[in-house]
Design a protein around this motif. Structure first.
Motif, mmCIF file in Angstrom:
data_model
loop_
_atom_site.group_PDB
_atom_site.id
_atom_site.type_symbol
_atom_site.label_atom_id
_atom_site.label_comp_id
_atom_site.label_asym_id
_atom_site.label_seq_id
_atom_site.Cartn_x
_atom_site.Cartn_y
_atom_site.Cartn_z
ATOM 1 N N VAL A 82 63.275 -158.734 -57.080
ATOM 2 C CA VAL A 82 62.590 -157.448 -56.997
ATOM 3 C C VAL A 82 62.098 -157.134 -55.588
ATOM 4 O O VAL A 82 61.636 -156.033 -55.328
ATOM 5 N N MET B 94 61.121 -162.976 -57.126
ATOM 6 C CA MET B 94 61.953 -162.861 -58.316
ATOM 7 C C MET B 94 61.051 -162.783 -59.549
ATOM 8 O O MET B 94 60.086 -163.533 -59.666
ATOM 9 N N ASN C 16 61.373 -162.788 -63.711
ATOM 10 C CA ASN C 16 62.224 -163.021 -64.865
ATOM 11 C C ASN C 16 63.705 -163.073 -64.465
ATOM 12 O O ASN C 16 64.563 -162.505 -65.126
ATOM 13 N N GLY C 17 63.957 -163.773 -63.356
ATOM 14 C CA GLY C 17 65.330 -163.982 -62.942
ATOM 15 C C GLY C 17 65.947 -162.860 -62.139
ATOM 16 O O GLY C 17 67.098 -162.967 -61.703
ATOM 17 N N LYS C 18 65.213 -161.770 -61.912
ATOM 18 C CA LYS C 18 65.744 -160.644 -61.155
ATOM 19 C C LYS C 18 65.020 -160.532 -59.814
ATOM 20 O O LYS C 18 63.789 -160.564 -59.760
#
Length: 287
Positions: A283, A277, A279-281
């Motif tokens: 990937v 992850m 920044n909170g996403k």
């Protein structure tokens, strides 16, 4: 990234002002500047306080790449601009001179020193014991690469001799004296796999099976992980954003297939990420 330290900061200012952090993009930014102060021990270009053990000439101590006054000027200019500074220093005398540079800059700027500036020394493969306290007192981070200690079997003994290798890559000495360390790989010199590098730090062994080299300077897995995360974040003066899992920081994390704090160092080498992850996403997701 650490571009070559230049007198003209125009391009750097443009990158900072027109993109990256200025637009809220945490993936692009100028972390600071790096400048070389000496070479490497294997080529006798690292700058030592005493001649190499296998000296080619009577005064074979290597050399600095630039005069100390020039490095002072470079570091002072970068610090005034609010940028972090990394100095490549491998030999013990180059490390001393690098610390002299940082001490000079600290005194020259005094209260005007920007609070976001971090000084680092890169590699510190050979160091005088007295300089360990200077690292701590000047708040200079030792940015080191555990794998480097193990890529030249018997080369260290040949170049520096048995009496000096005790203070080569002395991670335990650093931690015992309160020096902050950061681990990395210096890729492509060595593989960027973090689990291999932490294995090197914990066992002081190469993954190819070489016996432990100067094992009294090994660290435990918790210390190695801390150096690889919060230590590296501090090198870029981003410890308030990344490096630890805390409320308010960027959600940059990896979920692993095993608990590296509990498995053996050998088992740790088989660690894989099952999710990443940034920044909170999410990937990456493994199979």
């Amino acid at each position: 990234m650490y571009p070559t330290l230049l007198d003209d900061f125009t391009r750097i200012h443009r990158m900072t002002d027109e993109g990256g952090r200025a637009k809220g993009d945490t993936m692009l930014g100028v972390a600071g500047f790096k400048s070389f102060f000496d070479g490497v021990s294997s080529m006798h270009t690292a700058f030592l306080s005493e001649p190499y053990s296998d000296a080619k000439t009577p005064n074979d101590v290597g050399h600095l790449t630039v005069k100390p006054e020039e490095m002072q000027r470079r570091a002072l200019k970068a610090a005034k601009e609010g940028y972090n500074v990394k100095i490549h220093a491998i030999g013990d005398e180059a490390v001393t001179k690098a610390l002299d540079v940082y001490e000079y800059v600290e005194k020259a700027l005094g209260k005007d020193m920007p609070k976001n500036v971090q000084f680092n020394i890169e590699h510190l493969e050979n160091i005088k014991e007295a300089d360990i306290e200077r690292l701590r007192d000047l708040h200079v981070i030792a940015s080191v690469q555990p794998a480097h200690a193990l890529i030249d079997p018997h080369g260290e003994e040949k170049d520096l001799g048995q009496h000096r290798i005790k203070m080569m890559w002395p991670f335990r000495h650093y931690l015992a004296r309160g020096v902050k360390i950061a681990f990395g790989t210096d890729t492509p010199v060595v593989d960027y796999n973090p689990y291999q590098n932490m294995y090197n730090a914990v066992t002081r062994k190469a993954i190819t099976g070489r016996k432990a080299w100067e094992p009294q300077n090994s660290v435990n897995i918790q210390e190695a992980l801390r150096a690889y995360t919060s230590g590296s974040a501090s090198c870029a003066h981003r410890q308030n954003e990344v490096g630890t899992l805390e409320v308010g920081k960027l959600a940059d994390l990896a979920v692993l297939n095993q608990d590296i704090l509990k498995v053996s160092p050998e088992t740790m080498l088989n660690t894989k990420a099952v999710m990443t992850m940034v920044n909170g996403k999410v990937v990456y997701r493994g199979n």
